[in-house]
Motif scaffolding. Sequence first.
Motif, short mmCIF file in Angstrom:
data_model
loop_
_atom_site.label_atom_id
_atom_site.label_comp_id
_atom_site.label_asym_id
_atom_site.label_seq_id
_atom_site.Cartn_x
_atom_site.Cartn_y
_atom_site.Cartn_z
N PRO A 123 0.87 -1.16 0.07
CA PRO A 123 -0.16 0.00 0.03
C PRO A 123 0.96 1.21 0.02
N GLY A 124 0.41 2.42 -0.71
CA GLY A 124 1.10 3.57 -0.80
C GLY A 124 1.88 3.75 -1.85
N SER A 125 2.35 2.43 -2.47
CA SER A 125 2.98 2.43 -3.98
C SER A 125 2.23 3.17 -5.07
N THR A 126 2.95 3.52 -6.10
CA THR A 126 2.39 4.21 -7.19
C THR A 126 2.33 2.95 -8.32
N VAL A 127 1.21 2.66 -8.81
CA VAL A 127 1.37 1.69 -10.17
C VAL A 127 0.98 2.24 -11.27
N GLU A 128 1.19 1.69 -12.32
CA GLU A 128 0.89 1.89 -13.60
C GLU A 128 -0.12 0.98 -14.36
N VAL A 129 -1.33 1.12 -14.88
CA VAL A 129 -2.17 0.32 -15.20
C VAL A 129 -1.62 -0.34 -16.81
N LEU A 130 -1.28 -1.76 -16.97
CA LEU A 130 -0.91 -2.03 -18.14
C LEU A 130 -2.09 -2.64 -19.03
N GLU A 131 -3.02 -3.06 -18.29
CA GLU A 131 -3.97 -3.87 -18.93
C GLU A 131 -5.16 -4.18 -17.86
N ILE A 132 -6.48 -4.00 -18.44
CA ILE A 132 -7.60 -4.28 -17.56
C ILE A 132 -8.50 -5.46 -18.40
N ARG A 133 -8.50 -6.51 -17.44
CA ARG A 133 -9.46 -7.70 -18.03
C ARG A 133 -10.62 -7.49 -17.06
N GLY A 134 -11.83 -7.51 -17.39
CA GLY A 134 -13.24 -7.51 -16.78
C GLY A 134 -13.08 -6.00 -15.75
N ALA A 135 -13.10 -6.56 -14.37
CA ALA A 135 -13.07 -5.44 -13.49
C ALA A 135 -11.71 -5.64 -12.86
N THR A 136 -10.70 -6.05 -13.31
CA THR A 136 -9.47 -6.32 -12.60
C THR A 136 -8.37 -5.57 -13.41
N ALA A 137 -7.44 -4.83 -12.69
CA ALA A 137 -6.47 -3.89 -13.49
C ALA A 137 -5.15 -4.83 -13.02
N TYR A 138 -4.60 -4.88 -14.15
CA TYR A 138 -3.17 -5.50 -13.98
C TYR A 138 -2.31 -4.22 -14.22
#
Length: 153
Positions: free
Chosen positions: A129-144
């Motif tokens: 928690p607190g980390s910054t992430v980049e969204v590479l893909e979204i499948r359904g309602a889940t972000a990778y």
Amino acid sequence: MDWLRDHTWEAWLGASILLGVAEIIGFDLILLMLALGALAGMVAALVGLPVVAQVLVASGASVAALALVRPSIVRRLHGGPDLKVGHVKLVGQQGLVTETVSSMAPGRIKLSGEVWSAVPYDERLTIEPGSTVEVLEIRGATAYVHPVAALEP
């Protein structure tokens, strides 16, 4: 007939105006190119060229405009940025991890004001928690997601 011969430039101007008005109705840019050719015919008439030469100038200008000018204008009018709608617009954005993200237990991230379930794109990672992430893909309602490297001061 003498009047028409003395006022051919006006006939060319009238034809150009009529073609321009007709272009407003259809907007295919074809009649506009013909109107430009009629303007070239008007210039040829003002210079004093014979009627046959005026017709040839008008025809040549129209064909040249149709072949050279119209394609680039049409490309510019029909081109533009792609509209991204739905979850596709979130790919590439950054989010903040609110619950630990791992491949064993999906976590949560805050992305564009919404909370999404997330798993790491690389299954070997665990993102705290607190980390910054980049969204590479979204499948359904889940972000990778993948963590974004933080700059050390």
